[in-house]
Scaffold this motif. Sequence first.
Motif, PDB file in Angstrom:
ATOM      1  N   TYR A  76       0.682  -1.211   0.091  1.00  0.00           N
ATOM      2  CA  TYR A  76       0.050  -0.029   0.116  1.00  0.00           C
ATOM      3  C   TYR A  76       0.965   1.331   0.110  1.00  0.00           C
ATOM      4  O   TYR A  76       0.512   2.317  -0.644  1.00  0.00           O
ATOM      5  CB  TYR A  76      -1.001   0.001   1.371  1.00  0.00           C
ATOM      6  CG  TYR A  76      -1.742  -1.150   1.456  1.00  0.00           C
ATOM      7  CD1 TYR A  76      -3.089  -1.141   0.229  1.00  0.00           C
ATOM      8  CD2 TYR A  76      -1.815  -2.106   2.076  1.00  0.00           C
ATOM      9  CE1 TYR A  76      -3.941  -2.412   0.164  1.00  0.00           C
ATOM     10  CE2 TYR A  76      -2.813  -3.206   2.169  1.00  0.00           C
ATOM     11  CZ  TYR A  76      -3.795  -3.052   1.247  1.00  0.00           C
ATOM     12  OH  TYR A  76      -4.617  -4.099   1.334  1.00  0.00           O
ATOM     13  N   ASP A  77       2.002   1.081   0.514  1.00  0.00           N
ATOM     14  CA  ASP A  77       2.894   2.302   0.730  1.00  0.00           C
ATOM     15  C   ASP A  77       4.166   2.486  -0.074  1.00  0.00           C
ATOM     16  O   ASP A  77       5.084   3.072  -0.107  1.00  0.00           O
ATOM     17  CB  ASP A  77       3.163   2.499   2.209  1.00  0.00           C
ATOM     18  CG  ASP A  77       4.132   1.412   2.667  1.00  0.00           C
ATOM     19  OD1 ASP A  77       4.242   0.471   2.050  1.00  0.00           O
ATOM     20  OD2 ASP A  77       3.992   1.558   4.176  1.00  0.00           O
ATOM     21  N   ARG A  78       4.278   1.245  -0.728  1.00  0.00           N
ATOM     22  CA  ARG A  78       5.517   0.935  -1.630  1.00  0.00           C
ATOM     23  C   ARG A  78       6.886   0.873  -0.676  1.00  0.00           C
ATOM     24  O   ARG A  78       8.087   0.744  -1.509  1.00  0.00           O
ATOM     25  CB  ARG A  78       6.046   2.041  -2.551  1.00  0.00           C
ATOM     26  CG  ARG A  78       4.836   2.219  -3.691  1.00  0.00           C
ATOM     27  CD  ARG A  78       5.139   3.195  -4.876  1.00  0.00           C
ATOM     28  NE  ARG A  78       5.776   4.537  -4.572  1.00  0.00           N
ATOM     29  CZ  ARG A  78       6.579   5.203  -5.045  1.00  0.00           C
ATOM     30  NH1 ARG A  78       6.819   4.575  -6.238  1.00  0.00           N
ATOM     31  NH2 ARG A  78       7.041   6.317  -4.563  1.00  0.00           N
ATOM     32  N   VAL A  79       6.703   0.674   0.540  1.00  0.00           N
ATOM     33  CA  VAL A  79       7.722   0.286   1.440  1.00  0.00           C
ATOM     34  C   VAL A  79       7.599  -0.852   1.917  1.00  0.00           C
ATOM     35  O   VAL A  79       8.543  -1.867   2.099  1.00  0.00           O
ATOM     36  CB  VAL A  79       7.837   1.535   2.630  1.00  0.00           C
ATOM     37  CG1 VAL A  79       8.847   0.938   3.550  1.00  0.00           C
ATOM     38  CG2 VAL A  79       8.099   2.736   1.989  1.00  0.00           C
ATOM     39  N   ASN A  80       6.503  -1.283   2.683  1.00  0.00           N
ATOM     40  CA  ASN A  80       6.172  -2.384   3.201  1.00  0.00           C
ATOM     41  C   ASN A  80       5.404  -3.377   2.133  1.00  0.00           C
ATOM     42  O   ASN A  80       4.386  -3.261   1.846  1.00  0.00           O
ATOM     43  CB  ASN A  80       5.244  -2.352   4.440  1.00  0.00           C
ATOM     44  CG  ASN A  80       5.966  -1.599   5.415  1.00  0.00           C
ATOM     45  OD1 ASN A  80       6.973  -1.959   6.130  1.00  0.00           O
ATOM     46  ND2 ASN A  80       5.433  -0.163   5.369  1.00  0.00           N
ATOM     47  N   TYR A 108       5.861  -8.442  -9.409  1.00  0.00           N
ATOM     48  CA  TYR A 108       6.423  -9.744  -9.493  1.00  0.00           C
ATOM     49  C   TYR A 108       7.359  -9.997  -8.365  1.00  0.00           C
ATOM     50  O   TYR A 108       7.274 -11.280  -7.647  1.00  0.00           O
ATOM     51  CB  TYR A 108       7.183 -10.050 -10.772  1.00  0.00           C
ATOM     52  CG  TYR A 108       7.672 -11.263 -11.191  1.00  0.00           C
ATOM     53  CD1 TYR A 108       7.132 -12.498 -10.669  1.00  0.00           C
ATOM     54  CD2 TYR A 108       8.909 -11.540 -11.709  1.00  0.00           C
ATOM     55  CE1 TYR A 108       7.521 -13.758 -10.833  1.00  0.00           C
ATOM     56  CE2 TYR A 108       9.324 -12.704 -12.005  1.00  0.00           C
ATOM     57  CZ  TYR A 108       8.948 -13.878 -11.532  1.00  0.00           C
ATOM     58  OH  TYR A 108       9.243 -14.917 -11.977  1.00  0.00           O
ATOM     59  N   PHE A 109       8.047  -9.110  -7.886  1.00  0.00           N
ATOM     60  CA  PHE A 109       9.016  -8.927  -6.741  1.00  0.00           C
ATOM     61  C   PHE A 109       9.095  -7.704  -6.309  1.00  0.00           C
ATOM     62  O   PHE A 109       8.765  -6.860  -6.641  1.00  0.00           O
ATOM     63  CB  PHE A 109      10.527  -9.729  -6.935  1.00  0.00           C
ATOM     64  CG  PHE A 109      11.111 -10.055  -5.799  1.00  0.00           C
ATOM     65  CD1 PHE A 109      10.909 -11.429  -5.221  1.00  0.00           C
ATOM     66  CD2 PHE A 109      12.162  -9.127  -5.333  1.00  0.00           C
ATOM     67  CE1 PHE A 109      11.816 -11.688  -4.053  1.00  0.00           C
ATOM     68  CE2 PHE A 109      12.840  -9.453  -4.192  1.00  0.00           C
ATOM     69  CZ  PHE A 109      12.600 -10.747  -3.434  1.00  0.00           C
ATOM     70  N   GLU A 110       9.591  -7.558  -4.802  1.00  0.00           N
ATOM     71  CA  GLU A 110       9.536  -6.328  -4.190  1.00  0.00           C
ATOM     72  C   GLU A 110      10.486  -5.437  -5.268  1.00  0.00           C
ATOM     73  O   GLU A 110      11.826  -5.880  -5.027  1.00  0.00           O
ATOM     74  CB  GLU A 110      10.206  -6.492  -2.879  1.00  0.00           C
ATOM     75  CG  GLU A 110      10.131  -5.229  -1.944  1.00  0.00           C
ATOM     76  CD  GLU A 110      10.567  -5.412  -0.578  1.00  0.00           C
ATOM     77  OE1 GLU A 110      11.043  -4.462   0.221  1.00  0.00           O
ATOM     78  OE2 GLU A 110      10.538  -6.735  -0.200  1.00  0.00           O
ATOM     79  N   ARG A 116      15.879   5.016  -5.092  1.00  0.00           N
ATOM     80  CA  ARG A 116      16.822   4.217  -3.931  1.00  0.00           C
ATOM     81  C   ARG A 116      18.195   3.784  -4.347  1.00  0.00           C
ATOM     82  O   ARG A 116      19.016   4.064  -3.667  1.00  0.00           O
ATOM     83  CB  ARG A 116      16.017   2.974  -3.457  1.00  0.00           C
ATOM     84  CG  ARG A 116      16.669   2.186  -2.319  1.00  0.00           C
ATOM     85  CD  ARG A 116      15.608   1.086  -1.863  1.00  0.00           C
ATOM     86  NE  ARG A 116      16.343   0.508  -0.609  1.00  0.00           N
ATOM     87  CZ  ARG A 116      15.722   0.664   0.445  1.00  0.00           C
ATOM     88  NH1 ARG A 116      14.649   1.348   0.633  1.00  0.00           N
ATOM     89  NH2 ARG A 116      16.321   0.243   1.642  1.00  0.00           N
ATOM     90  N   HIS A 117      18.186   3.514  -5.793  1.00  0.00           N
ATOM     91  CA  HIS A 117      19.657   3.144  -6.175  1.00  0.00           C
ATOM     92  C   HIS A 117      20.607   4.629  -6.165  1.00  0.00           C
ATOM     93  O   HIS A 117      21.649   4.221  -5.637  1.00  0.00           O
ATOM     94  CB  HIS A 117      19.687   2.866  -7.541  1.00  0.00           C
ATOM     95  CG  HIS A 117      20.782   2.942  -8.418  1.00  0.00           C
ATOM     96  ND1 HIS A 117      21.711   1.850  -8.323  1.00  0.00           N
ATOM     97  CD2 HIS A 117      21.339   3.848  -9.323  1.00  0.00           C
ATOM     98  CE1 HIS A 117      22.811   2.257  -9.168  1.00  0.00           C
ATOM     99  NE2 HIS A 117      22.532   3.062  -9.939  1.00  0.00           N
TER     100      HIS A 117
END
Length: 379
Positions: A76-80, A108-110, A116-117
Motif C-alpha cells: 500500500y505504501d511502496r515500502v512494506n 512480481y518481486f519487491e 533508491r539506487h
Amino acid sequence: MKISTQFDSGSIEVVSAERFDDIQLKIRADNASEFTQWFHFRLQGAAYQPCVMRFLNTGETAYPAGWEDYNLCASYDRVNWFRVPASYDGNIMTVEHTPLANSVYYAYFEPYGWERHLDLIGEAQGSGLCQVTDLGTTIDGRDINLLTVGHEVSSDLKIWVIARQHPGETMAEWFAEGLLRRLLDWQDPISRILLEHATFYIVPNMNPDGSVRGNLRTNAAGANLNREWLSPSLERSPEVYCVQAKMRETGVDLFLDIHGDEAIPYVFVAGTEGVPGYSERIAELESAFKHHLELASPDFQDEQGYDKDKPGEANLSMATAWVGHTFDCLAYTLEMPFKDNANLPDDDYGWNGQRSLRLGEAMLNPIYAVLERLRAQQR
C-alpha cells in the motif's frame, strides 16, 4: 477502478478492468525482446472490493514454472511489501485479493527503485570510505556507476561484485545494499579486516535502463547482458563493455554475480567447473566458500541448484564463466528465489528485499574465510 504503470519499473497490459471480479491482464514483454515475466502496476478505486485478477498469458511467459507455488507481492505504501496468494493452472494465474485501501501496488518481486539506487550511491559516498566512479553511459543516457571501497593499492586483493544484470531480479540490488552497508560499517571487525587487505569494486545495478523500463532480462537494446561477455559493444551492451574494461585495469581475485531465479525456491550458487583450465585450487576455494556461506546464513544451501557444466563446456559469454576463466579466480553466480526459500518459508513475505539484504551482509563472512587463499602465490 484504474490500473496504471507510468512509474519506475511499471509494466502490465490491461485487457479488461470493467468488473472487480473479472480483471484481465497480460504480462508485457521487455521493450526490445520477447522475454516476458516482470510486472509492476498500481490498482486504484478497489478498496474493500473482492478483486479477481487473471493473468492470461502466464503459461506463455519466459519461465512458466516460475508461477508454480508463486504468490505475488503487494504494497500500500511502496515500502512494506507482503505476499498475496495466487493459483496457476498451467495457463492462467489467478489472484483473489480484497485491497484494504484505494491504492495498492502489485509486483512480481519487491521493486528496487532508481531513486533508491541513487540514494544508495550517495549514502555510500558520504561514508568517507567509498569512491564513486562513472564508467560510462547506457543507451538511454543513464550513468553506469562503480562503487570502490578500499585503499586501491597494488597489493590489495581485488574483489568484484556485480548485481542485477537482469533488471527484474531486484533481489540482487537488495543484496548489494546489504553487502555495501556492512562493508562501510567501521564498527564491524570483519569489514575492517577485509579492507586492510582488499579493495571492493561493486556495481549495484548493471542494467539501469532495463530497471526503469520494467524489463525482466534485457537492456534498452534488447541485450541479455549475461550473454554479452565474450564480445560486448558500446552500441548493444555498454554496461558490460565498460565494466569489463575496468576489470582488465584492476584485475580480479574474487568475482560474485548476483541474480534471482524464477523457478527454483532456494538460495544457491553456480561456479566455473566447465571453464578451460578449471583447477583443483579453484575447486578447493569453491568448497571452502560454500561451507562458510552455509555457516554464515542458514538461507544458503548446496543441494538444490543448476546442473554443473561438464569440463570445457562452460558458456564463456556468461559473466561468471568469462571472469573465472580470464582471471583464473574464484567466481560464483549467486541465485536467490522469486518465490520463497523452501528450507525457511515465510507465508507472509516469502523471499523479499530484507532477506536478500541480510544475505548480502552475511556474504562478507565467506569472503573473509577464503581471503588469504584467493591468490595462488598466497597459499
